[in-house]
Write a protein that holds these residues in place. Structure first.
Motif, PDB file in Angstrom:
ATOM      1  N   SER A   1      -5.515   4.945   3.277  1.00 48.89           N
ATOM      2  CA  SER A   1      -6.402   4.058   2.852  1.00 48.89           C
ATOM      3  C   SER A   1      -5.840   3.195   1.662  1.00 48.89           C
ATOM      4  N   LEU A   2      -5.063   4.115   0.797  1.00 47.14           N
ATOM      5  CA  LEU A   2      -4.318   3.241  -0.443  1.00 47.14           C
ATOM      6  C   LEU A   2      -3.076   2.727  -0.057  1.00 47.14           C
ATOM      7  N   LEU A   3      -2.379   3.311   1.016  1.00 44.61           N
ATOM      8  CA  LEU A   3      -1.245   2.558   1.511  1.00 44.61           C
ATOM      9  C   LEU A   3      -1.572   1.334   2.251  1.00 44.61           C
ATOM     10  N   ALA A   4      -2.805   1.220   3.080  1.00 40.69           N
ATOM     11  CA  ALA A   4      -3.051   0.050   3.669  1.00 40.69           C
ATOM     12  C   ALA A   4      -3.568  -0.938   2.610  1.00 40.69           C
ATOM     13  N   ARG A   5      -3.971  -0.803   1.579  1.00 36.72           N
ATOM     14  CA  ARG A   5      -4.431  -1.648   0.616  1.00 36.72           C
ATOM     15  C   ARG A   5      -3.187  -2.133  -0.440  1.00 36.72           C
ATOM     16  N   SER A   6      -2.476  -1.249  -0.918  1.00 32.45           N
ATOM     17  CA  SER A   6      -1.355  -1.263  -1.914  1.00 32.45           C
ATOM     18  C   SER A   6      -0.069  -1.809  -1.051  1.00 32.45           C
ATOM     19  N   GLU A   7       0.124  -1.424  -0.232  1.00 28.71           N
ATOM     20  CA  GLU A   7       1.390  -1.858   0.583  1.00 28.71           C
ATOM     21  C   GLU A   7       1.213  -2.760   1.771  1.00 28.71           C
ATOM     22  N   PHE A   8       0.300  -2.834   2.114  1.00 24.60           N
ATOM     23  CA  PHE A   8      -0.059  -4.130   3.234  1.00 24.60           C
ATOM     24  C   PHE A   8      -0.937  -5.300   2.849  1.00 24.60           C
ATOM     25  N   GLY A   9      -1.790  -4.875   1.987  1.00 21.03           N
ATOM     26  CA  GLY A   9      -2.868  -5.892   1.501  1.00 21.03           C
ATOM     27  C   GLY A   9      -3.887  -5.864   2.715  1.00 21.03           C
ATOM     28  N   VAL A  10      -4.438  -5.149   3.271  1.00 23.00           N
ATOM     29  CA  VAL A  10      -5.509  -5.013   4.124  1.00 23.00           C
ATOM     30  C   VAL A  10      -6.584  -5.385   3.473  1.00 23.00           C
ATOM     31  N   PRO A  11      -7.293  -6.597   3.904  1.00 25.99           N
ATOM     32  CA  PRO A  11      -8.745  -6.771   3.393  1.00 25.99           C
ATOM     33  C   PRO A  11      -9.525  -6.104   3.125  1.00 25.99           C
ATOM     34  N   ARG A  12      -9.760  -5.138   4.094  1.00 23.80           N
ATOM     35  CA  ARG A  12     -10.989  -4.060   4.201  1.00 23.80           C
ATOM     36  C   ARG A  12     -10.437  -2.646   4.788  1.00 23.80           C
ATOM     37  N   THR A  13     -11.085  -1.845   4.016  1.00 24.25           N
ATOM     38  CA  THR A  13     -10.697  -0.396   4.589  1.00 24.25           C
ATOM     39  C   THR A  13     -12.104   0.445   4.518  1.00 24.25           C
ATOM     40  N   VAL A  14     -12.207   1.208   5.286  1.00 23.50           N
ATOM     41  CA  VAL A  14     -13.193   2.255   5.562  1.00 23.50           C
ATOM     42  C   VAL A  14     -12.812   3.706   5.880  1.00 23.50           C
ATOM     43  N   GLY A  15     -13.388   4.521   4.696  1.00 25.64           N
ATOM     44  CA  GLY A  15     -12.798   5.796   4.812  1.00 25.64           C
ATOM     45  C   GLY A  15     -13.772   7.077   5.074  1.00 25.64           C
TER      46      GLY A  15
END
Length: 231
Positions: free
Chosen positions: A82-96
């Motif tokens: 989740s952290l990599l998806a948001r911080s490195e790739f700017g994914v708009p939405r994450t579900v954990g």
């Protein structure tokens, strides 16, 4: 919509299967090569490797992904993804996915998690929602903005019965989003009159949820009728 699902276990596979049936583009990450080619997941793209590695995530094209679902059985892995998806790739939405309820406090915006889904908590909430008439029960936490989805079943003879939605003094930061009446969902309007056994669904802030619980508790303790005169 392009969705990346990390983890091809029972939970991840079930999510991917539903998304595929709805016509979404699905990419599944898993470390085990033997999971490729499952007949129930035809149409999905497979990436074999450790999703906690940036190189593996790049291979899956996360920069062009709308949602990442971290659904492994390892809470640490789900947080890292989740952290990599948001911080490195700017994914708009994450579900954990939260496997251990003790770790739920970690699944917040600081770790890049928009929505934390705890199966034990959700199952407990659904059980409580089914049996605890007259109590506000949290069903789901949305980490972004600290909002939550809660439900309340109106007890029979509750003072709020026969009151229009617009006349109820709802707390600030609380929004009544749906009414489930006799198994039929109703989009509430100000003119709708509340009935006994109505299931009310709210989106609220943490403070609003506490105020909502206090409001219903206070209302429930009010006398339902004037006491008989004493002579």
């Amino acid at each position: 919509m392009r969705v990346v699902v990390v983890g091809a276990g029972a939970v991840g596979a079930s999510i991917a299967r539903e998304l595929l049936s709805h016509g979404h583009e699905v990419v599944i990450f898993d470390e085990k090569p033997e999971v490729i080619g499952r007949s129930d997941l035809r149409g999905a793209q497979w990436i074999i490797g450790d999703a906690c590695e940036l190189s593996t995530l790049r291979e899956g094209g996360l920069e062009d992904t709308d949602v990442v679902v971290a659904a492994t059985g390892d809470d640490k892995a789900n947080l890292v993804v989740s952290l990599l998806a948001r911080s490195e790739f700017g994914v708009p939405r994450t579900v954990g996915r939260v496997n251990n309820p003790k770790n739920e406090w970690l699944f917040d915006d600081a770790w890049g998690v928009d929505v934390a889904v705890s199966t034990p908590r959700l199952m407990t909430a659904l059980v409580e929602e089914a049996v605890e008439v007259g109590d506000v029960v949290r069903l789901l936490t949305l980490q972004t903005g600290g909002a939550s989805l809660s439900a309340y079943t109106v007890p029979h003879e509750h003072p709020v019965i026969a009151t229009m939605v617009s006349q109820v003094p709802w707390p600030p930061d609380v929004s009544l989003v749906a009414i489930l009446r006799d198994g039929v969902p109703v989009t509430p309007s100000g003119d709708d009159v509340l009935e006994g056994a109505d299931q009310l669904f709210f989106v609220s802030s943490a403070e609003g949820e506490a105020q909502l619980r206090a409001m219903f508790t206070t209302a429930d303790r009010r006398p339902h009728e004037d006491p008989a005169p004493q002579g």
